[in-house]
Design a protein around this motif. Structure first.
Motif, PDB file in Angstrom:
ATOM      1  N   TYR A 106       0.817  -1.209   0.000  1.00  0.00           N
ATOM      2  CA  TYR A 106       0.000   0.000   0.000  1.00  0.00           C
ATOM      3  C   TYR A 106       0.854   1.265   0.000  1.00  0.00           C
ATOM      4  CZ  TYR A 106      -3.023  -3.750   1.501  1.00  0.00           C
ATOM      5  OH  TYR A 106      -3.673  -4.960   1.571  1.00  0.00           O
ATOM      6  N   GLU A 107       0.254   2.350  -0.493  1.00  0.00           N
ATOM      7  CA  GLU A 107       0.952   3.634  -0.561  1.00  0.00           C
ATOM      8  C   GLU A 107       1.200   4.194   0.838  1.00  0.00           C
ATOM      9  OE1 GLU A 107      -1.440   6.230  -2.886  1.00  0.00           O
ATOM     10  OE2 GLU A 107      -1.454   4.922  -4.653  1.00  0.00           O
ATOM     11  N   TYR A 110      -1.831   5.865   3.555  1.00  0.00           N
ATOM     12  CA  TYR A 110      -3.025   5.494   2.790  1.00  0.00           C
ATOM     13  C   TYR A 110      -4.255   5.286   3.677  1.00  0.00           C
ATOM     14  CZ  TYR A 110      -5.859   2.938  -0.637  1.00  0.00           C
ATOM     15  OH  TYR A 110      -6.864   2.537  -1.486  1.00  0.00           O
TER      16      TYR A 110
END
Length: 220
Positions: A106-107, A110
């Motif tokens: 995941y970024e 996030y």
């Protein structure tokens, strides 16, 4: 007592079935209620080490506005979790994914909230997990991580195992004892949290056998 590791992943079908059959309703409900108390009204939530998805199901029933991504490294846990999510009718609210908690896809920043129940004692070195939690969580995002505390002596261990109830069979009690042996002390968790760079969190003994790491959302 020295820490004794147990397997990081419970990935056989038999283990997953037996785990799902154990009655964690009281503990899971308490965790879900605390997550709701700490979290924002609507949010993007990450549940790390979801197992068979009992906790995200309980949370989604309490907070229909939340979207929950629930991850685990056990394919069989997730297979049973998918059945549980479908049976609850919450497929639109809960997304299950096969992900390593120590290296998430995941970024940065996030999620509005990260939750995790009983994953830390499975990890030989939990620091990468705590660092990943910090990375994917929004600054000042809500946080709830909870796990077992390793007892200081055998007498305390015996008392905790005896206290879980007669409904647990001998094998299930052994699994619980193994988990207690693999758990961390409160001081060890405080050191891990500090090393990860997580700030503004409370680390405390939240029950006779659990520690918790918490931070409330500022958007409630």
């Amino acid at each position: 007592m020295q820490r004794v590791l147990e397997p990081e992943v419970m990935d056989t079908w038999e283990e997953a079935v037996e785990y799902d059959a154990m009655d964690f309703t009281e503990v899971n409900t308490a965790f879900a209620q605390r997550a709701v108390e700490l979290g924002p009204k609507s949010a993007r939530i990450l549940d790390v080490g979801t197992g068979t998805a009992r906790i995200p199901i309980a949370i989604a029933q309490m907070r229909p506005s939340w979207q929950i991504t629930a991850i685990d490294l056990s394919k069989n846990m997730l297979l049973i979790g998918a059945r549980n999510v479908e049976a609850s009718g919450l497929q639109a609210k809960i997304k299950l994914e096969l992900v390593d908690a120590k290296k998430m896809p995941y970024e940065n920043e996030y999620f509005d909230m990260v939750i995790s129940n009983s994953i830390v004692h499975h990890l030989p070195d939990p620091l990468p997990f705590f660092q990943e939690v910090k990375r994917v969580l929004k600054p000042n995002g809500a946080l709830l991580i909870r796990d077992l505390i390793r007892p200081t002596d055998e007498a305390t261990m015996d008392a905790l195992v005896a206290d879980i109830g007669a409904e647990y069979n001998a094998h299930q009690k052994k699994l619980f004892r193994d988990s207690l042996n693999a758990a961390f002390t409160l001081d060890e968790i405080k050191q891990l949290v500090e090393a990860s760079g997580l700030e503004g969190v409370q680390v405390y003994k939240s029950s006779a056998r659990h520690w918790s790491v918490e931070r409330a959302s500022q958007e409630r």
